[in-house]
Scaffold this motif. Structure first.
Motif, PDB file in Angstrom:
ATOM      1  N   ASN A  57       0.626  -1.581   0.029  1.00  7.47           N
ATOM      2  CA  ASN A  57       0.010  -0.010  -0.195  1.00  7.47           C
ATOM      3  C   ASN A  57       0.750   1.104  -0.082  1.00  7.47           C
ATOM      4  O   ASN A  57       0.359   2.434  -0.171  1.00  7.47           O
ATOM      5  CB  ASN A  57      -0.822   0.344   0.975  1.00  7.47           C
ATOM      6  CG  ASN A  57      -1.937  -0.557   0.963  1.00  7.47           C
ATOM      7  OD1 ASN A  57      -2.701  -0.034   0.362  1.00  7.47           O
ATOM      8  ND2 ASN A  57      -1.708  -1.751   1.316  1.00  7.47           N
ATOM      9  N   SER A  58       2.265   0.894  -0.022  1.00  9.55           N
ATOM     10  CA  SER A  58       3.210   1.954   0.290  1.00  9.55           C
ATOM     11  C   SER A  58       3.810   3.111  -1.127  1.00  9.55           C
ATOM     12  O   SER A  58       3.394   4.109  -1.417  1.00  9.55           O
ATOM     13  CB  SER A  58       4.649   2.269   0.881  1.00  9.55           C
ATOM     14  OG  SER A  58       4.477   0.912   0.199  1.00  9.55           O
ATOM     15  N   PHE A  59       2.989   2.294  -1.736  1.00 10.15           N
ATOM     16  CA  PHE A  59       3.196   2.239  -3.404  1.00 10.15           C
ATOM     17  C   PHE A  59       1.829   2.546  -4.130  1.00 10.15           C
ATOM     18  O   PHE A  59       1.842   2.695  -5.202  1.00 10.15           O
ATOM     19  CB  PHE A  59       3.812   1.306  -3.872  1.00 10.15           C
ATOM     20  CG  PHE A  59       5.395   0.840  -3.937  1.00 10.15           C
ATOM     21  CD1 PHE A  59       6.051   1.299  -4.020  1.00 10.15           C
ATOM     22  CD2 PHE A  59       5.419  -0.241  -2.828  1.00 10.15           C
ATOM     23  CE1 PHE A  59       7.989   1.116  -3.360  1.00 10.15           C
ATOM     24  CE2 PHE A  59       6.666  -0.733  -2.526  1.00 10.15           C
ATOM     25  CZ  PHE A  59       8.170   0.533  -2.658  1.00 10.15           C
ATOM     26  N   GLU A  62      -3.306   8.049  -4.934  1.00 11.43           N
ATOM     27  CA  GLU A  62      -4.556   8.156  -5.928  1.00 11.43           C
ATOM     28  C   GLU A  62      -4.435   6.559  -6.876  1.00 11.43           C
ATOM     29  O   GLU A  62      -5.414   6.917  -7.920  1.00 11.43           O
ATOM     30  CB  GLU A  62      -4.215   9.467  -6.266  1.00 11.43           C
ATOM     31  CG  GLU A  62      -3.464  10.751  -6.195  1.00 11.43           C
ATOM     32  CD  GLU A  62      -4.034  11.790  -6.755  1.00 11.43           C
ATOM     33  OE1 GLU A  62      -3.881  11.463  -8.125  1.00 11.43           O
ATOM     34  OE2 GLU A  62      -3.570  12.789  -6.210  1.00 11.43           O
ATOM     35  N   GLU A  63      -5.224   5.580  -5.552  1.00  8.79           N
ATOM     36  CA  GLU A  63      -5.390   5.012  -6.575  1.00  8.79           C
ATOM     37  C   GLU A  63      -4.550   3.853  -7.802  1.00  8.79           C
ATOM     38  O   GLU A  63      -5.043   3.056  -8.372  1.00  8.79           O
ATOM     39  CB  GLU A  63      -7.064   4.599  -6.921  1.00  8.79           C
ATOM     40  CG  GLU A  63      -7.960   5.043  -5.895  1.00  8.79           C
ATOM     41  CD  GLU A  63      -9.460   5.026  -6.378  1.00  8.79           C
ATOM     42  OE1 GLU A  63      -9.442   4.988  -7.539  1.00  8.79           O
ATOM     43  OE2 GLU A  63     -10.033   5.465  -5.351  1.00  8.79           O
ATOM     44  N   ALA A  64      -3.228   4.160  -7.394  1.00  8.87           N
ATOM     45  CA  ALA A  64      -2.411   3.966  -8.982  1.00  8.87           C
ATOM     46  C   ALA A  64      -0.916   3.339  -8.723  1.00  8.87           C
ATOM     47  O   ALA A  64      -0.660   4.236  -7.605  1.00  8.87           O
ATOM     48  CB  ALA A  64      -2.213   4.933  -9.454  1.00  8.87           C
ATOM     49  N   TRP A  65      -0.152   2.671  -9.315  1.00 12.56           N
ATOM     50  CA  TRP A  65       1.141   2.120  -8.326  1.00 12.56           C
ATOM     51  C   TRP A  65       1.814   3.588  -8.749  1.00 12.56           C
ATOM     52  O   TRP A  65       2.048   3.437  -9.626  1.00 12.56           O
ATOM     53  CB  TRP A  65       1.532   0.870  -8.971  1.00 12.56           C
ATOM     54  CG  TRP A  65       0.680  -0.174  -8.055  1.00 12.56           C
ATOM     55  CD1 TRP A  65      -0.288  -0.605  -9.548  1.00 12.56           C
ATOM     56  CD2 TRP A  65       0.789  -0.813  -7.163  1.00 12.56           C
ATOM     57  NE1 TRP A  65      -0.981  -1.026  -8.701  1.00 12.56           N
ATOM     58  CE2 TRP A  65      -0.378  -2.127  -7.554  1.00 12.56           C
ATOM     59  CE3 TRP A  65       1.359  -0.540  -6.351  1.00 12.56           C
ATOM     60  CZ2 TRP A  65       0.153  -3.080  -6.495  1.00 12.56           C
ATOM     61  CZ3 TRP A  65       1.689  -1.230  -5.675  1.00 12.56           C
ATOM     62  CH2 TRP A  65       0.606  -2.460  -5.218  1.00 12.56           C
ATOM     63  N   SER A  66       2.632   3.511  -7.665  1.00 13.88           N
ATOM     64  CA  SER A  66       3.689   4.699  -8.020  1.00 13.88           C
ATOM     65  C   SER A  66       4.438   5.016  -6.641  1.00 13.88           C
ATOM     66  O   SER A  66       4.304   4.447  -5.714  1.00 13.88           O
ATOM     67  CB  SER A  66       2.501   6.247  -7.834  1.00 13.88           C
ATOM     68  OG  SER A  66       2.964   7.624  -8.343  1.00 13.88           O
ATOM     69  N   PHE A  67       5.816   5.732  -6.816  1.00 16.79           N
ATOM     70  CA  PHE A  67       6.934   6.420  -6.053  1.00 16.79           C
ATOM     71  C   PHE A  67       5.948   7.891  -5.067  1.00 16.79           C
ATOM     72  O   PHE A  67       7.171   8.004  -4.422  1.00 16.79           O
ATOM     73  CB  PHE A  67       8.016   6.019  -6.630  1.00 16.79           C
ATOM     74  CG  PHE A  67       8.400   5.071  -6.078  1.00 16.79           C
ATOM     75  CD1 PHE A  67       8.926   4.490  -5.320  1.00 16.79           C
ATOM     76  CD2 PHE A  67       8.443   4.018  -7.901  1.00 16.79           C
ATOM     77  CE1 PHE A  67       9.577   2.738  -5.870  1.00 16.79           C
ATOM     78  CE2 PHE A  67       9.138   3.278  -8.825  1.00 16.79           C
ATOM     79  CZ  PHE A  67       9.537   2.585  -7.152  1.00 16.79           C
ATOM     80  N   ASP A  68       4.990   7.999  -5.892  1.00 16.59           N
ATOM     81  CA  ASP A  68       5.356   9.564  -5.312  1.00 16.59           C
ATOM     82  C   ASP A  68       4.369   9.812  -3.359  1.00 16.59           C
ATOM     83  O   ASP A  68       4.735  10.595  -3.295  1.00 16.59           O
ATOM     84  CB  ASP A  68       3.252  10.200  -5.998  1.00 16.59           C
ATOM     85  CG  ASP A  68       3.631  10.509  -7.040  1.00 16.59           C
ATOM     86  OD1 ASP A  68       4.863  10.170  -8.005  1.00 16.59           O
ATOM     87  OD2 ASP A  68       2.445  10.903  -7.802  1.00 16.59           O
ATOM     88  N   ASN A  69       4.158   8.364  -2.676  1.00 15.57           N
ATOM     89  CA  ASN A  69       4.593   8.524  -1.432  1.00 15.57           C
ATOM     90  C   ASN A  69       5.702   9.197  -1.235  1.00 15.57           C
ATOM     91  O   ASN A  69       5.611   9.661  -0.047  1.00 15.57           O
ATOM     92  CB  ASN A  69       3.628   7.667  -0.870  1.00 15.57           C
ATOM     93  CG  ASN A  69       2.077   7.501  -1.302  1.00 15.57           C
ATOM     94  OD1 ASN A  69       1.337   8.208  -1.042  1.00 15.57           O
ATOM     95  ND2 ASN A  69       2.078   6.418  -1.329  1.00 15.57           N
ATOM     96  N   ASN A 269      -2.218   5.467   2.675  1.00 18.96           N
ATOM     97  CA  ASN A 269      -1.371   4.815   1.907  1.00 18.96           C
ATOM     98  C   ASN A 269      -0.333   5.805   2.099  1.00 18.96           C
ATOM     99  O   ASN A 269       0.982   5.186   2.530  1.00 18.96           O
ATOM    100  CB  ASN A 269      -1.487   5.075   0.635  1.00 18.96           C
ATOM    101  CG  ASN A 269      -2.491   4.172  -0.056  1.00 18.96           C
ATOM    102  OD1 ASN A 269      -2.780   3.446   0.156  1.00 18.96           O
ATOM    103  ND2 ASN A 269      -3.723   5.090  -0.489  1.00 18.96           N
ATOM    104  N   MET A 270       0.536   6.903   2.668  1.00 17.03           N
ATOM    105  CA  MET A 270       1.104   7.720   3.524  1.00 17.03           C
ATOM    106  C   MET A 270       1.786   7.196   4.578  1.00 17.03           C
ATOM    107  O   MET A 270       3.282   7.410   4.325  1.00 17.03           O
ATOM    108  CB  MET A 270       0.601   8.778   3.443  1.00 17.03           C
ATOM    109  CG  MET A 270       1.587   9.822   3.565  1.00 17.03           C
ATOM    110  SD  MET A 270       3.232  10.241   2.733  1.00 17.03           S
ATOM    111  CE  MET A 270       2.556  11.474   1.361  1.00 17.03           C
TER     112      MET A 270
END
Length: 301
Positions: A57-59, A62-69, A269-270
């Motif tokens: 869940n850390s990745f 906004e309901e998409a896979w990302s490194f933004d967190n 997620n954050m």
């Protein structure tokens, strides 16, 4: 076919005992292994599964896979301040706690009889006094209207003291670090042989020289290992910190709780990303601890 002598056909008494008891022992090992199964299930459900959930869940951003967190954590001054406060507070309190715990453990080591047992029992009890009850005790004693605070103000020793600030947190952390440090360091002093100090005195060495050349090098692995455990203990502290400051001081554990509870906004997620970084820090500290233990073991062997 040649006849087998009678004495060779009969098994030896010792061999017969081994053959007869081999299967019961093997069955006992299987039964003992089955007793561990509930523990393994609980460990997987409450340790491994949550860690996997947090990692995945850390990745999600906004309901998409990302490194933004993670990008937001390393670019947000508020989150960076939480890690900074956690690290420096843990390091300073662990150093002070280790120093006091070392002196206390050595004093207990020098005690004899019932006094030593009484001090060990008291230290064990004090090490379990933490969390919300500890914070409540500090508020009663050192709060704005605490017993000791009012008395020190009456004597004119202090003008103002805020237990809910960083200085109050330092006192709280140091307090619950000391008993744990004493319990970890007390067995290490058994490695010091009394004849070593006598031999050092015979050769003309002072007590300071003995400790610098013999005592501290012998217990150095235990000191470093205890320091790392104290740091890990302080980094993961939450209950007592939250109860004392009501979540108003910026620490990593406080930020995780606020993001999960949704007091202002809910961002699990954050919180998962911050938790992964906290797990990485604790894992790094644990790896150093194991490395020091192995180095100490190889040095003794």
């Amino acid at each position: 076919m040649a006849d087998i002598p009678a004495d060779c056909a009969q098994p030896h008494p010792k061999t017969e005992g081994i053959i007869m008891t081999k299967k019961p022992f093997a069955r006992f090992h299987w039964q003992a292994a089955l007793l561990i199964v509930p523990f393994i299930l609980l460990f997987c459900l409450f340790q491994i599964a949550p860690m996997i959930w947090v990692l995945f869940n850390s990745f999600i951003y906004e309901e998409a896979w990302s490194f933004d967190n993670y990008f937001e954590i390393f670019t947000n001054d508020f989150y960076l301040q939480a890690f900074e406060n956690t690290i420096w507070l843990s390091l300073i309190c662990s150093v002070v706690g280790l120093l006091i715990a070392s002196i206390t453990a050595f004093s207990i080591y020098k005690m004899q009889g019932k006094v030593r047992n009484l001090m060990i029992s008291f230290t064990t009890m004090a090490s379990n006094f933490s969390g919300v009850p500890l914070a409540f005790a500090f508020i009663i004693i050192l709060g704005f209207n605490g017993a000791i605070t009012l008395q020190l103000k009456a004597w004119g020793w202090i003008d103002d003291f805020n237990i809910y600030s960083a200085s109050g947190l330092m006192l709280l952390y140091i307090y619950f670090q000391i008993p744990l440090g004493v319990l970890l360091l007390y067995p290490a002093f058994d490695a010091l042989k009394p004849e070593w100090e006598d031999a050092a005195k015979t050769m003309g060495a002072s007590k300071f020289t003995y400790w610098m050349k013999v005592g501290i090098p012998v217990i150095a692995p235990a000191l470093l290992g205890t320091f790392i455990i104290l740091v890990a203990n302080a980094v993961g502290a939450y209950a007592s910190t939250y109860a004392l400051t009501s979540g108003n001081y910026n620490l990593v554990t406080i930020r995780i709780a606020s993001l999960v509870s949704g007091d202002l906004f809910l961002e699990p997620n954050m919180a998962a990303a911050i938790s992964v970084l906290l797990i990485a820090i604790l894992g790094f500290i644990t790896a150093i601890h194991h490395w020091l233990l192995k180095r100490s073991y190889h040095a003794k062997s």
